[in-house]
Design an enzyme around this catalytic site. Structure first.
Site, PDB file in Angstrom:
ATOM      1  N   HIS A  51       0.840  -1.204   0.000  1.00 59.06           N
ATOM      2  CA  HIS A  51       0.000   0.000   0.000  1.00 59.06           C
ATOM      3  C   HIS A  51       0.871   1.250   0.000  1.00 59.06           C
ATOM      4  CE1 HIS A  51      -3.164  -2.813   1.271  1.00 59.06           C
ATOM      5  NE2 HIS A  51      -4.007  -1.924   0.778  1.00 59.06           N
ATOM      6  N   LYS A  80      -0.599   5.006   4.622  1.00 60.26           N
ATOM      7  CA  LYS A  80      -1.483   4.072   5.324  1.00 60.26           C
ATOM      8  C   LYS A  80      -1.072   3.941   6.789  1.00 60.26           C
ATOM      9  CE  LYS A  80      -3.779  -0.384   4.860  1.00 60.26           C
ATOM     10  NZ  LYS A  80      -5.073   0.217   5.230  1.00 60.26           N
TER      11      LYS A  80
HETATM   12  N1  LIG Z   1     -12.652  -0.915   2.974  1.00 60.43           N
HETATM   13  C1  LIG Z   1     -12.128  -0.450   1.834  1.00 60.43           C
HETATM   14  O1  LIG Z   1     -12.520  -0.836   0.722  1.00 60.43           O
HETATM   15  C2  LIG Z   1     -11.067   0.580   1.926  1.00 60.43           C
HETATM   16  C3  LIG Z   1     -10.699   1.044   3.140  1.00 60.43           C
HETATM   17  N2  LIG Z   1      -9.821   2.072   3.261  1.00 60.43           N
HETATM   18  C4  LIG Z   1      -9.627   2.564   4.613  1.00 60.43           C
HETATM   19  O2  LIG Z   1     -10.331   3.792   4.728  1.00 60.43           O
HETATM   20  C5  LIG Z   1      -9.692   4.642   5.647  1.00 60.43           C
HETATM   21  C6  LIG Z   1      -9.452   6.011   5.011  1.00 60.43           C
HETATM   22  O3  LIG Z   1      -8.555   5.893   3.951  1.00 60.43           O
HETATM   23  P1  LIG Z   1      -8.060   7.186   3.127  1.00 60.43           P
HETATM   24  O4  LIG Z   1      -9.202   7.966   2.640  1.00 60.43           O
HETATM   25  O5  LIG Z   1      -7.041   6.687   2.191  1.00 60.43           O
HETATM   26  O6  LIG Z   1      -7.339   8.011   4.300  1.00 60.43           O
HETATM   27  P2  LIG Z   1      -7.051   9.590   4.370  1.00 60.43           P
HETATM   28  O7  LIG Z   1      -5.969   9.758   5.389  1.00 60.43           O
HETATM   29  O8  LIG Z   1      -6.847  10.143   3.025  1.00 60.43           O
HETATM   30  O9  LIG Z   1      -8.409  10.189   4.951  1.00 60.43           O
HETATM   31  C7  LIG Z   1      -8.826  10.004   6.280  1.00 60.43           C
HETATM   32  C8  LIG Z   1      -9.802  11.093   6.611  1.00 60.43           C
HETATM   33  O10 LIG Z   1     -10.369  10.835   7.887  1.00 60.43           O
HETATM   34  C9  LIG Z   1     -10.505  12.081   8.516  1.00 60.43           C
HETATM   35  N3  LIG Z   1     -10.717  11.985   9.941  1.00 60.43           N
HETATM   36  C10 LIG Z   1      -9.830  11.970  10.975  1.00 60.43           C
HETATM   37  N4  LIG Z   1     -10.479  11.917  12.150  1.00 60.43           N
HETATM   38  C11 LIG Z   1     -11.808  11.906  11.848  1.00 60.43           C
HETATM   39  C12 LIG Z   1     -12.986  11.889  12.624  1.00 60.43           C
HETATM   40  N5  LIG Z   1     -12.960  11.888  13.957  1.00 60.43           N
HETATM   41  N6  LIG Z   1     -14.187  11.864  11.982  1.00 60.43           N
HETATM   42  C13 LIG Z   1     -14.248  11.890  10.642  1.00 60.43           C
HETATM   43  N7  LIG Z   1     -13.150  11.954   9.860  1.00 60.43           N
HETATM   44  C14 LIG Z   1     -11.962  11.944  10.446  1.00 60.43           C
HETATM   45  C15 LIG Z   1      -9.239  12.835   8.137  1.00 60.43           C
HETATM   46  O11 LIG Z   1      -9.416  14.215   8.409  1.00 60.43           O
HETATM   47  P3  LIG Z   1      -8.174  15.250   8.471  1.00 60.43           P
HETATM   48  O12 LIG Z   1      -7.744  15.373   7.041  1.00 60.43           O
HETATM   49  O13 LIG Z   1      -8.762  16.480   9.039  1.00 60.43           O
HETATM   50  O14 LIG Z   1      -7.136  14.608   9.353  1.00 60.43           O
HETATM   51  C16 LIG Z   1      -9.197  12.495   6.648  1.00 60.43           C
HETATM   52  O15 LIG Z   1     -10.016  13.343   5.924  1.00 60.43           O
HETATM   53  C17 LIG Z   1      -8.427   3.900   6.093  1.00 60.43           C
HETATM   54  O16 LIG Z   1      -8.695   3.210   7.290  1.00 60.43           O
HETATM   55  C18 LIG Z   1      -8.210   2.879   4.976  1.00 60.43           C
HETATM   56  O17 LIG Z   1      -7.520   1.731   5.404  1.00 60.43           O
HETATM   57  C19 LIG Z   1      -9.244   2.657   2.183  1.00 60.43           C
HETATM   58  C20 LIG Z   1      -9.541   2.218   0.932  1.00 60.43           C
HETATM   59  C21 LIG Z   1     -10.485   1.127   0.690  1.00 60.43           C
HETATM   60  O1  LIG Z   2      -5.621   2.165   3.202  1.00 58.52           O
HETATM   61  C1  LIG Z   2      -5.898   1.840   2.029  1.00 58.52           C
HETATM   62  O2  LIG Z   2      -5.603   2.543   1.076  1.00 58.52           O
HETATM   63  C2  LIG Z   2      -6.636   0.587   1.808  1.00 58.52           C
HETATM   64  N1  LIG Z   2      -7.114  -0.006   2.865  1.00 58.52           N
HETATM   65  C3  LIG Z   2      -7.906  -1.193   2.884  1.00 58.52           C
HETATM   66  C4  LIG Z   2      -7.213  -2.266   3.673  1.00 58.52           C
HETATM   67  O3  LIG Z   2      -6.628  -1.955   4.720  1.00 58.52           O
HETATM   68  O4  LIG Z   2      -7.290  -3.427   3.276  1.00 58.52           O
HETATM   69  C5  LIG Z   2      -8.385  -1.605   1.519  1.00 58.52           C
HETATM   70  C6  LIG Z   2      -7.482  -1.280   0.381  1.00 58.52           C
HETATM   71  O5  LIG Z   2      -6.514  -2.269   0.247  1.00 58.52           O
HETATM   72  C7  LIG Z   2      -6.877   0.096   0.444  1.00 58.52           C
END
Ligand SMILES: NC(=O)C1=CN([C@@H]2O[C@H](COP(=O)(O)OP(=O)(O)OC[C@H]3O[C@@H](n4cnc5c(N)ncnc54)[C@H](OP(=O)(O)O)[C@@H]3O)[C@@H](O)[C@H]2O)C=CC1
Ligand SMILES: O=C(O)C1=N[C@H](C(=O)O)C[C@H](O)C1
Length: 233
Positions: free
Chosen positions: A131, A135
């Site tokens: 990743h 992350k």
């Molecule tokens: N299940 C799936 O298919 C996938 C899961 N993921 C997961 O999704 C999550 C987010 O990934 P990604 O978008 O890349 O991460 P980013 O770091 O780009 O975004 C995370 C966001 O969460 C915000 N945040 C922090 N604290 C809070 C809170 N208390 N309430 C609401 N928002 C908050 C951050 O705000 P700020 O910018 O202000 O800090 C930021 O905007 C990760 O856990 C990742 O592993 C990712 C891709 C696919």
């Molecule tokens: O953090 C990410 O970007 C992703 N998180 C998910 C995970 O932890 O498996 C899904 C995807 O692989 C991308």
């Protein structure tokens, strides 16, 4: 459908784009410092935030009778607590470590292969996930789901990020700039390797799956998974 986005980072922004394309409206874009103002208007909430915020985001939605889809990873120690809360509040909740159609097919393939290999002693299983460098959690949620699939279908009992014992699955978690998510499962013997691999080319597949899950959960009560949403058997 009116959607609250809990987490407006890399994923939140792609989810917004796809939700708008599918005719939905965004009523809340919550980042770390924002309140939940606007949540009361939402038909459904989608949480892609950070491990430390997921439980608070999911609980707030369940407490306010808003169906919640969570893709945030790295908080699974509290999953059973969220399931219990959902049942207590008669709410609706889906957690998915990976919302893409391709990975959910890959999960099924992984279960099938693990079952097939369970009595073949020549092969040792291991995994790799790659990743992007921002992350926060390791191993990825997807890698943990894959490891669970192997454990449920074999004699392996747990996973480890290093120094894996005989009955543990070694997961090599690599962090490389700009990689959306790559997962491999290897069965290595002295003479060959069997590998199954999923490569995400962008975040669009994850985001589309999350929006489809949000559309699917409207009007339902209970705890579901992407297997239910995609009708995979
Ligand atoms: N299940 C799936 O298919 C996938 C899961 N993921 C997961 O999704 C999550 C987010 O990934 P990604 O978008 O890349 O991460 P980013 O770091 O780009 O975004 C995370 C966001 O969460 C915000 N945040 C922090 N604290 C809070 C809170 N208390 N309430 C609401 N928002 C908050 C951050 O705000 P700020 O910018 O202000 O800090 C930021 O905007 C990760 O856990 C990742 O592993 C990712 C891709 C696919
Ligand atoms: O953090 C990410 O970007 C992703 N998180 C998910 C995970 O932890 O498996 C899904 C995807 O692989 C991308």
């Amino acid at each position: 459908m009116k959607i609250a986005l809990l987490g407006y980072g890399k994923m939140g922004k792609v989810i917004e784009k796809i939700a708008l394309e599918r005719g939905h409206e965004i009523v809340l874009r919550k980042s770390a410092e924002d309140t939940f103002e606007g949540l009361e208007q939402a038909d459904v909430a989608i949480d892609f935030s950070i491990p430390d915020a997921a439980v608070s985001n999911i609980s707030t939605c369940l407490d306010n009778n808003i169906p919640i889809i969570s893709g945030t990873t790295g908080w699974l120690d509290s999953y059973d607590k969220m399931v219990a809360l959902c049942q207590e509040k008669n709410g609706a909740f889906i957690y998915g470590s990976n919302f893409s159609l391709g990975v959910n097919i890959f999960f099924q393939l992984n279960d099938y292969l693990a079952k097939m290999m369970s009595n073949i002693r020549e092969y040792k299983v291991s995994m790799e996930e790659i990743h992007h460098t921002q992350k926060l959690d390791a191993p990825s949620g997807t890698a943990i789901t894959l490891a669970k699939g192997i454990i449920e279908n074999s004699d392996y009992s747990s996973w480890a990020l290093e120094n894996a014992k005989e009955d543990e699955i070694l997961i090599d978690a690599k962090r490389i700039e700009n990689v959306p998510g790559t997962h491999s499962v290897f069965y290595n013997s002295a003479v060959d390797t069997i590998e199954i691999k999923h490569i995400a080319h962008s975040r669009e597949g994850f985001a589309l799956g999350a929006v489809v899950a949000a559309e699917w959960i409207l009007g339902k009560k209970g705890v579901y998974t992407m297997k239910d949403v995609l009708n995979l058997t």
